[in-house]
Design a protein around this motif. Structure first.
Motif, PDB file in Angstrom:
ATOM      1  N   GLU A   1       0.818  -1.270  -0.085  1.00  0.00           N
ATOM      2  CA  GLU A   1      -0.011  -0.056  -0.111  1.00  0.00           C
ATOM      3  C   GLU A   1       0.795   1.283  -0.084  1.00  0.00           C
ATOM      4  N   LEU A   2       1.874   1.239   0.732  1.00  0.00           N
ATOM      5  CA  LEU A   2       2.761   2.452   0.853  1.00  0.00           C
ATOM      6  C   LEU A   2       3.557   2.641  -0.456  1.00  0.00           C
ATOM      7  N   PHE A   3       3.976   1.593  -1.155  1.00  0.00           N
ATOM      8  CA  PHE A   3       4.787   1.698  -2.274  1.00  0.00           C
ATOM      9  C   PHE A   3       3.815   2.206  -3.566  1.00  0.00           C
ATOM     10  N   SER A   4       2.573   1.754  -3.503  1.00  0.00           N
ATOM     11  CA  SER A   4       1.636   2.174  -4.581  1.00  0.00           C
ATOM     12  C   SER A   4       1.131   3.521  -4.104  1.00  0.00           C
ATOM     13  N   LEU A   5       0.820   3.896  -3.202  1.00  0.00           N
ATOM     14  CA  LEU A   5       0.389   5.305  -2.956  1.00  0.00           C
ATOM     15  C   LEU A   5       1.542   6.341  -2.873  1.00  0.00           C
ATOM     16  N   PHE A   6       2.553   6.079  -2.154  1.00  0.00           N
ATOM     17  CA  PHE A   6       3.600   7.042  -2.208  1.00  0.00           C
ATOM     18  C   PHE A   6       4.518   7.133  -3.381  1.00  0.00           C
ATOM     19  N   MET A   7       5.054   5.876  -3.760  1.00  0.00           N
ATOM     20  CA  MET A   7       5.981   5.705  -4.748  1.00  0.00           C
ATOM     21  C   MET A   7       5.467   5.619  -6.296  1.00  0.00           C
ATOM     22  N   LEU A   8       4.366   5.060  -6.504  1.00  0.00           N
ATOM     23  CA  LEU A   8       3.900   4.908  -7.826  1.00  0.00           C
ATOM     24  C   LEU A   8       2.740   6.207  -7.889  1.00  0.00           C
ATOM     25  N   LYS A   9       2.324   6.859  -6.675  1.00  0.00           N
ATOM     26  CA  LYS A   9       1.458   7.937  -6.949  1.00  0.00           C
ATOM     27  C   LYS A   9       0.015   7.417  -7.384  1.00  0.00           C
ATOM     28  N   THR A  10      -0.271   6.339  -7.026  1.00  0.00           N
ATOM     29  CA  THR A  10      -1.623   5.664  -7.367  1.00  0.00           C
ATOM     30  C   THR A  10      -2.564   6.622  -6.960  1.00  0.00           C
ATOM     31  N   ARG A  11      -3.677   6.734  -7.766  1.00  0.00           N
ATOM     32  CA  ARG A  11      -4.674   7.718  -7.395  1.00  0.00           C
ATOM     33  C   ARG A  11      -5.550   7.232  -6.288  1.00  0.00           C
ATOM     34  N   ARG A  12      -5.921   5.983  -6.488  1.00  0.00           N
ATOM     35  CA  ARG A  12      -6.615   5.379  -5.347  1.00  0.00           C
ATOM     36  C   ARG A  12      -6.315   3.950  -5.127  1.00  0.00           C
ATOM     37  N   VAL A  13      -6.231   3.623  -3.747  1.00  0.00           N
ATOM     38  CA  VAL A  13      -5.866   2.372  -3.125  1.00  0.00           C
ATOM     39  C   VAL A  13      -7.081   1.953  -2.408  1.00  0.00           C
ATOM     40  N   ILE A  14      -7.608   0.767  -2.721  1.00  0.00           N
ATOM     41  CA  ILE A  14      -8.627   0.285  -1.691  1.00  0.00           C
ATOM     42  C   ILE A  14      -8.148  -1.043  -1.028  1.00  0.00           C
ATOM     43  N   HIS A  15      -8.254  -0.976   0.346  1.00  0.00           N
ATOM     44  CA  HIS A  15      -7.878  -2.277   1.179  1.00  0.00           C
ATOM     45  C   HIS A  15      -9.212  -2.627   1.568  1.00  0.00           C
ATOM     46  N   SER A  16      -9.622  -3.733   1.319  1.00  0.00           N
ATOM     47  CA  SER A  16     -10.763  -4.562   1.658  1.00  0.00           C
ATOM     48  C   SER A  16     -10.577  -5.680   2.631  1.00  0.00           C
ATOM     49  N   ALA A  17     -11.281  -5.837   3.691  1.00  0.00           N
ATOM     50  CA  ALA A  17     -11.321  -6.946   4.434  1.00  0.00           C
ATOM     51  C   ALA A  17     -12.665  -7.664   4.661  1.00  0.00           C
ATOM     52  N   HIS A  18     -12.824  -8.954   5.088  1.00  0.00           N
ATOM     53  CA  HIS A  18     -13.802  -9.433   5.229  1.00  0.00           C
ATOM     54  C   HIS A  18     -14.869  -8.982   6.409  1.00  0.00           C
ATOM     55  N   LEU A  19     -14.029  -8.230   7.215  1.00  0.00           N
ATOM     56  CA  LEU A  19     -14.854  -7.765   8.607  1.00  0.00           C
ATOM     57  C   LEU A  19     -14.458  -6.239   8.755  1.00  0.00           C
ATOM     58  N   PHE A  20     -15.233  -5.410   9.273  1.00  0.00           N
ATOM     59  CA  PHE A  20     -14.876  -4.014   9.423  1.00  0.00           C
ATOM     60  C   PHE A  20     -13.605  -4.018  10.459  1.00  0.00           C
ATOM     61  N   ASP A  21     -13.924  -4.733  11.208  1.00  0.00           N
ATOM     62  CA  ASP A  21     -12.702  -4.692  12.589  1.00  0.00           C
ATOM     63  C   ASP A  21     -11.255  -5.091  11.831  1.00  0.00           C
ATOM     64  N   THR A  22     -11.184  -5.966  11.188  1.00  0.00           N
ATOM     65  CA  THR A  22     -10.021  -6.472  10.490  1.00  0.00           C
ATOM     66  C   THR A  22      -9.556  -5.200   9.598  1.00  0.00           C
TER      67      THR A  22
END
Length: 174
Positions: A36-57
């Motif tokens: 996530e850090l590489f994608s966002l900060f180095m590649l300057k990806t416009r949007r990264v979505i992190h999805s987990a099976h539960l909200f708490d996770t």
């Protein structure tokens, strides 16, 4: 971990799909954070979505990443906004840092609809259903450099068996 960060000569992801499956407490979360850090900060990806099976996770992953960001002057200076509102967890970079966003979501059948994200991180992929992928796939179809990262520990006595309509068997065949 490093292999899933591969880029082609033209700067695009070397693989549309990548995955990491390992037993609990063996560094899966660290690999997700690096991705996530590489994608966002180095590649300057416009949007990264992190999805987990539960909200708490998903929330726990967000809190771990915030510790990393807040512990680094270089990262912290490039974050314009942190949102800790329930269901809206995420951060936005400054314009000078690319203005990208990282959003954390609980996985639902409609949770990814309407989001345009070049990089989608699917945590606890053992619980990923074919229906989830049907909701996510249209998000990626029109983007020039999409990538999906599947991350999971194997199902066990704590999580229970893999669902019958699990997506992982088709991923494994590919």
């Amino acid at each position: 971990c490093r292999d899933m960060l591969g880029l082609r000569a033209d700067g695009k992801w070397s693989a549309y799909e990548s995955g990491l499956f390992c037993p609990r407490q063996n560094g899966k979360g660290v690999c997700i954070e690096a991705r996530e850090l590489f994608s966002l900060f180095m590649l300057k990806t416009r949007r990264v979505i992190h999805s987990a099976h539960l909200f708490d996770t998903s929330r726990e992953a967000f809190e771990r990443l915030l510790v990393i960001v807040e512990g680094s002057d270089w990262l912290r200076k490039r974050v314009a906004r942190v949102n800790k509102a329930h269901g809206r967890d995420g951060l936005t970079l400054t314009t000078a840092a690319g203005g990208g966003q990282l959003k954390y979501k609980a996985r639902t059948l409609h949770g990814a609809r309407g989001f345009s994200a070049e990089d989608i991180i699917l945590d606890e992929a053992y619980a990923l259903l074919i229906r989830h992928m049907s909701a996510i796939s249209p998000v990626l179809a029109t983007l020039p450099n999409p990538s999906i990262g599947y991350f999971s520990s194997p199902p066990d006595d704590k999580t229970g068996p893999m669902p019958e309509d699990s997506f992982l068997p088709s991923l494994r065949k590919r």
